[in-house]
Design a protein around this motif. Structure first.
Motif, PDB file in Angstrom:
ATOM      1  N   LEU A  17      10.699  55.615  81.774  1.00 56.71           N
ATOM      2  CA  LEU A  17      10.067  56.464  82.827  1.00 56.71           C
ATOM      3  C   LEU A  17       9.225  55.743  83.549  1.00 56.71           C
ATOM      4  N   PHE A  18       8.036  55.041  83.009  1.00 59.38           N
ATOM      5  CA  PHE A  18       7.133  54.237  83.529  1.00 59.38           C
ATOM      6  C   PHE A  18       7.592  52.979  84.525  1.00 59.38           C
ATOM      7  N   ASN A  19       8.550  52.414  84.030  1.00 58.97           N
ATOM      8  CA  ASN A  19       9.120  51.453  84.522  1.00 58.97           C
ATOM      9  C   ASN A  19      10.535  51.655  85.732  1.00 58.97           C
ATOM     10  N   GLY A  22      12.658  54.652  90.685  1.00 61.80           N
ATOM     11  CA  GLY A  22      12.830  56.086  91.170  1.00 61.80           C
ATOM     12  C   GLY A  22      11.864  57.175  90.797  1.00 61.80           C
ATOM     13  N   VAL A  23      11.208  56.769  89.536  1.00 64.47           N
ATOM     14  CA  VAL A  23      10.329  57.847  89.212  1.00 64.47           C
ATOM     15  C   VAL A  23       8.803  57.640  89.548  1.00 64.47           C
ATOM     16  N   THR A  24       8.281  56.417  89.635  1.00 65.59           N
ATOM     17  CA  THR A  24       7.016  55.893  89.880  1.00 65.59           C
ATOM     18  C   THR A  24       6.735  55.991  91.351  1.00 65.59           C
ATOM     19  N   LEU A  26       7.516  58.337  93.137  1.00 66.59           N
ATOM     20  CA  LEU A  26       7.403  59.964  93.481  1.00 66.59           C
ATOM     21  C   LEU A  26       5.778  60.327  92.653  1.00 66.59           C
ATOM     22  N   VAL A  27       5.667  59.503  91.697  1.00 67.66           N
ATOM     23  CA  VAL A  27       4.430  60.074  90.517  1.00 67.66           C
ATOM     24  C   VAL A  27       3.580  59.003  90.344  1.00 67.66           C
ATOM     25  N   GLY A  28       3.643  57.821  90.738  1.00 66.11           N
ATOM     26  CA  GLY A  28       2.989  56.663  90.447  1.00 66.11           C
ATOM     27  C   GLY A  28       2.716  56.326  89.108  1.00 66.11           C
ATOM     28  N   SER A  29       1.499  56.341  88.502  1.00 67.58           N
ATOM     29  CA  SER A  29       1.416  56.193  86.973  1.00 67.58           C
ATOM     30  C   SER A  29       1.164  57.444  86.319  1.00 67.58           C
ATOM     31  N   ALA A  30       1.134  58.568  86.713  1.00 63.96           N
ATOM     32  CA  ALA A  30       0.998  59.900  86.342  1.00 63.96           C
ATOM     33  C   ALA A  30       1.966  60.290  85.207  1.00 63.96           C
ATOM     34  N   ASP A  90      17.896  61.042  86.260  1.00 59.30           N
ATOM     35  CA  ASP A  90      18.703  59.945  86.782  1.00 59.30           C
ATOM     36  C   ASP A  90      18.218  58.655  85.963  1.00 59.30           C
ATOM     37  N   ALA A  91      16.812  58.628  85.603  1.00 57.75           N
ATOM     38  CA  ALA A  91      16.395  57.556  84.623  1.00 57.75           C
ATOM     39  C   ALA A  91      16.765  57.486  83.158  1.00 57.75           C
ATOM     40  N   LEU A  92      16.821  58.875  82.848  1.00 57.23           N
ATOM     41  CA  LEU A  92      17.092  58.830  81.407  1.00 57.23           C
ATOM     42  C   LEU A  92      18.451  59.035  80.866  1.00 57.23           C
ATOM     43  N   ILE A  93      19.293  59.687  81.594  1.00 60.09           N
ATOM     44  CA  ILE A  93      20.875  59.785  81.191  1.00 60.09           C
ATOM     45  C   ILE A  93      21.326  58.822  81.023  1.00 60.09           C
ATOM     46  N   ASP A  94      21.935  58.601  79.983  1.00 61.32           N
ATOM     47  CA  ASP A  94      22.747  57.293  79.429  1.00 61.32           C
ATOM     48  C   ASP A  94      21.837  55.959  79.581  1.00 61.32           C
TER      49      ASP A  94
END
Length: 137
Positions: A17-19, A22-24, A26-30, A90-94
């Motif tokens: 998630l941190f790397n 697509g996640v960061t 939206l949320v940065g390092s939170a 999207d980041a975690l599935i598979d």
């Protein structure tokens, strides 16, 4: 059955998630394993509860982990939380996670629940994923 892979799985999920751009975006390092003290950002991710069952077979020890990733926002609507939830999925599935102990066999979305928290504007989406791991140790 072994619970020994749990810490390695959690660390790998956190790193993914941190790397993940697509996640960061939206949320940065939170992204938190445990909530810090003080004021929290208006939108953040926190790793949550886990339920683990034996999934050993004749090839060796293993476990099925159901773990929660929570998306929390102070926004009045669910839009920003749902966008972030989609990016987390999207980041975690598979995802091809590399564990410091054991091997990830599969990682899939199981279910989610979106709800208002309390009487204010806080919203929370709990995403539950299922990870099958083999303990190679």
């Amino acid at each position: 059955m072994s619970y020994a892979v749990s810490s390695a799985l959690q660390a790998a999920v956190f790193q993914e998630l941190f790397n993940n751009s697509g996640v960061t975006v939206l949320v940065g390092s939170a992204i938190y394993d445990a909530l810090p003290g003080g004021t929290l950002p208006a939108l953040y991710i926190v790793l949550g509860a886990e339920d683990v069952r034996d999934a050993s077979d004749k090839t060796g020890g293993g476990a099925l982990h159901e773990f929660t990733v929570s998306i929390v926002t102070e926004s009045a609507g669910f839009s920003s939380a749902k966008n972030l939830a989609a990016a987390v999925s999207d980041a975690l599935i598979d995802a091809p996670l590399t564990l410091t102990r054991g091997t990830l066999v599969s990682l899939n979305f199981y279910k989610a629940k979106a709800a208002r928290v309390g009487t204010g504007d806080m919203r929370q989406i709990n995403l539950i994923f299922r990870a099958r791991v083999a303990d190679d140790a």
